[in-house]
Scaffold this active site. Structure first.
Site, PDB file in Angstrom:
ATOM      1  N   ALA A   6      -8.100  -9.196   9.154  1.00 40.89           N
ATOM      2  CA  ALA A   6      -7.831 -10.573   9.587  1.00 40.89           C
ATOM      3  C   ALA A   6      -6.478 -11.052   9.051  1.00 40.89           C
ATOM      4  O   ALA A   6      -5.684 -11.658   9.785  1.00 40.89           O
ATOM      5  CB  ALA A   6      -8.948 -11.501   9.116  1.00 40.89           C
ATOM      6  N   GLU A  19       0.812  -1.211   0.000  1.00 43.25           N
ATOM      7  CA  GLU A  19       0.000   0.000   0.000  1.00 43.25           C
ATOM      8  C   GLU A  19       0.851   1.269   0.000  1.00 43.25           C
ATOM      9  O   GLU A  19       0.334   2.362   0.208  1.00 43.25           O
ATOM     10  CB  GLU A  19      -0.966   0.004   1.192  1.00 43.25           C
ATOM     11  N   ARG A  77     -14.836  -9.382  15.854  1.00 48.40           N
ATOM     12  CA  ARG A  77     -14.932  -8.005  16.336  1.00 48.40           C
ATOM     13  C   ARG A  77     -14.962  -7.052  15.143  1.00 48.40           C
ATOM     14  O   ARG A  77     -14.488  -7.386  14.067  1.00 48.40           O
ATOM     15  CB  ARG A  77     -13.721  -7.671  17.223  1.00 48.40           C
ATOM     16  N   ASP A 120      -3.978  -9.146   8.136  1.00 55.15           N
ATOM     17  CA  ASP A 120      -2.931  -8.365   8.796  1.00 55.15           C
ATOM     18  C   ASP A 120      -2.646  -8.911  10.187  1.00 55.15           C
ATOM     19  O   ASP A 120      -1.490  -8.988  10.618  1.00 55.15           O
ATOM     20  CB  ASP A 120      -3.348  -6.896   8.895  1.00 55.15           C
ATOM     21  N   ASP A 124     -16.765  -9.289  10.919  1.00 52.59           N
ATOM     22  CA  ASP A 124     -16.016  -8.316  10.124  1.00 52.59           C
ATOM     23  C   ASP A 124     -14.622  -8.881   9.866  1.00 52.59           C
ATOM     24  O   ASP A 124     -13.845  -9.073  10.803  1.00 52.59           O
ATOM     25  CB  ASP A 124     -15.919  -6.985  10.880  1.00 52.59           C
TER      26      ASP A 124
END
Length: 310
Positions: free
Chosen positions: A250, A140, A285, A252, A246
């Site tokens: 995950a 990124e 979470r 990362d 969510d």
């Protein structure tokens, strides 16, 4: 203590929950809008720090309220933020995230200050790269900066780990500098040409990564687990079944947890199991960094799983 150095992105995540992802021309009524800390580099640094690693972070943020807030948060998680630089011309990076009722996410990015993490900035932190045990990279920030960081790490004997996300083609010269690569199925297919759907195809893709000069390969296969190939050890290691709300961060969390356990001296199998546990907790979470568990929480979760025969 072995130090992990993360080089990567910092984003302010604008998160909206929706029944399903919008179709072209469709307007949906969403709810639970929040702005939370994110960015793949930041998520992985926070995960590794919360899960026990000594972490330094090279990044670039805007000289704005959200950037300052996130830098303070990194320090509170125990991260060395001396190389988190302020940019006085660009805002902190932005991510627009839809989260569906099934817990899946769809993300749009604007690099902003992340795009100013140039090779020259990376070169300015050469001493930090040389001193680290392991350098963790994602995609990124500008690709030329990722390449510069990997080149410097290799020249100083620092281990290079690449999470090749978001998916994009990569030059052979960069891949040849990588010691461990951690793609998902989409990323593995893009880089190897092998459509990864199961253990057999993951084995084929891993073999192609090894041919590129990468010694260790871990391909995440969603609910099937992670295919690991390292030396004489090749195995599909299952994860844990939980109810996902969510899935943001995950992957990362898995990467940060894997290296935290590895640098703490865990065995190959135990490090992967620890990473599976951390990622499983994170998807129960909401949010990115807000979903990342502590080491104590992961240890307790793994004890529960062991007691249940997993």
């Amino acid at each position: 203590m072995n130090r992990l150095l993360v080089l990567g992105s910092v984003n302010a995540d604008h998160v909206l929950r929706v029944p399903h992802f919008p179709r072209p021309g469709e307007t949906l009524a969403g709810h639970s809008y929040r702005v939370v800390p994110g960015g793949k580099g930041a998520n992985q640094a926070v995960a590794a720090a919360r899960l026990g690693a000594a972490v330094s972070f090279i990044a670039r943020i805007g000289d704005d309220a959200i950037g300052h807030q996130m830098k303070t948060g990194f320090a509170q998680d125990g991260i060395d933020v001396s190389a988190v630089e302020l940019d006085d011309t660009l805002p902190t990076g932005i991510a627009i995230i839809y989260v569906s009722d099934e817990g899946e996410n769809s993300i749009g990015l604007s690099a902003e200050a992340n795009g100013a993490l140039t090779p020259a900035v990376v070169k300015g932190h050469e001493a930090m790269i040389a001193d680290a045990h392991t350098l963790l990279l994602q995609l990124e920030v500008p690709l030329e900066s990722v390449f510069e960081a990997a080149r410097l790490a290799r020249s100083h004997g620092t281990r290079v780990v690449l999470n090749p996300a978001p998916a994009q083609p990569l030059p052979a010269e960069l891949l040849a500098l990588v010691d461990l690569i951690t793609p998902n199925q989409t990323e593995a297919e893009l880089l190897t040409g092998v459509r990864v759907t199961d253990e057999a195809s993951a084995r084929e893709a891993a073999a192609r990564f090894h041919q590129m000069g990468i010694g260790e390969v871990m391909i995440t296969l969603g609910s099937q687990g992670v295919y690991c190939s390292k030396g004489q050890q090749q195995a599909l290691m299952a994860g844990f079944r939980v109810e996902a709300v969510d899935t943001t961060a995950a992957g990362d969390t898995f990467n940060g947890a894997l290296l935290a356990a590895d640098l703490a001296g865990a065995s190959f199998q135990d490090a992967v199991r620890f990473a599976h546990g951390a990622a499983a907790l994170s998807v129960t979470r909401f949010g990115a960094q807000s979903s990342i568990p502590t080491r104590q929480e992961v240890d307790a979760f793994l004890l529960e799983q062991t007691a249940q025969g997993y």
